[in-house]
Write an enzyme that holds these catalytic residues in place. Structure first.
Site, short mmCIF file in Angstrom:
data_model
loop_
_atom_site.label_atom_id
_atom_site.label_comp_id
_atom_site.label_asym_id
_atom_site.label_seq_id
_atom_site.Cartn_x
_atom_site.Cartn_y
_atom_site.Cartn_z
N CYS A 69 0.80 -1.22 0.00
CA CYS A 69 0.00 0.00 0.00
C CYS A 69 0.83 1.27 0.00
CB CYS A 69 -0.95 0.02 1.20
SG CYS A 69 -0.18 0.47 2.75
N GLY A 70 2.06 1.22 0.44
CA GLY A 70 2.88 2.42 0.42
C GLY A 70 2.44 3.43 1.44
#
Length: 282
Positions: free
Chosen positions: A117-118
């Site tokens: 997801c960062g």
């Protein structure tokens, strides 16, 4: 200490036959990034062990907590005797220089992220407009002949991917197409944090006249981290997202997607791309 590869017993089904064999998987374990003085957990991310200090440094740089190598006084693994020895290598302590006060509430959204997801939680470009100026156009150009060579160089340098088949990579090149550095991880954003963190710790930022190539898609988080490092040209093997394109257009970054099989798309900053037909720049 954790390793980047984990051996597993698997069964291969092929041509109506089942056979057992040993295989290597990309290791995925949590990494907790802690500040000391004050003692505060900034983020927990799922990553492939290796280059953990670079990952932590790159994450802090991308979030604006640090701006130069001197902002980091020390980085170390956890030494708490009450924590299991193996798990200590999944905790990184970062000591900032005296007087540096990070905005802790703004970082709370990172308390837990997955390897995919960062940096989550930013839904607009407003925060970036406050923190970052556009990347300056200094006449930097890259030829199509050089661009076509980059994916093969990235693939050839991905040692862990060859062993596991399950890792992303972020690579740094100069405009002549020379590979300067490469980092791998189960998460695209982690691989890029490791790459930027390495440059930060070596005093090699900003990366204004260099090219970043990522093995997957170009997300908003990837462009955000490249903007912080002032990368002029960002390339991806796969597609960019709409918000990544908006960011690139607003901040003057050349964004290239689907860079494979002797073709690519330019989504922003075409002025930095020079078309060549004979492999000599003519």
């Amino acid at each position: 200490m954790s390793t980047s590869k984990t051996r597993s017993q698997i069964w291969t089904v092929e041509n109506g036959q089942i056979r057992s064999r040993s295989d290597q998987l990309a290791t995925e374990e949590p990494l907790e990034i802690r500040l000391v003085e004050p003692n505060h957990t900034l983020a927990i991310t799922m990553r492939t062990p290796g280059a953990d200090f670079e990952l932590a440094a790159g994450f802090l740089y991308g979030e604006g907590v640090v701006r130069e190598p001197g902002d980091i006084r020390a980085i170390s693994y956890c030494v708490d005797p009450e924590i299991d020895g193996e798990q200590r290598y999944n905790i990184v302590n970062v000591a900032l220089r005296q007087g540096l006060k990070p905005d802790l509430p703004s970082l709370e959204r990172h308390f837990y992220t997955t390897s995919a997801c960062g940096v989550c939680g930013k839904t607009s470009l407003e925060a970036l407009r406050i923190r970052h100026a556009p990347v300056e156009f200094s006449g930097l150009e890259i030829t199509t002949e050089v661009l076509h060579r980059l994916p093969k160089q990235l693939q050839a340098a991905q040692g862990l991917f060859k062993a596991t088949g399950g890792l992303h990579a972020a690579a740094l090149f100069n405009v002549q197409g020379e590979l300067l550095a490469l980092r791998e991880d189960v998460g695209r954003h982690n691989a890029l944090d490791k790459l930027v963190g390495s440059a930060l710790l070596k005093g090699r930022l900003p990366l204004t006249n260099q090219i970043v190539l990522v093995s997957g898609r170009a997300s908003y988080e990837i462009l955000q981290k490249c903007l912080a490092a002032q990368v002029s040209i960002v390339c991806a093997i796969s597609a960019p997202s709409s918000l990544a394109v908006s960011l690139a257009q607003e901040f003057g970054i050349t964004l290239i997607g689907f860079l494979r099989q002797e073709r690519f798309n330019v989504y922003s900053g075409l002025e930095r791309v020079r078309v060549t037909t004979d492999g000599k720049g003519n």
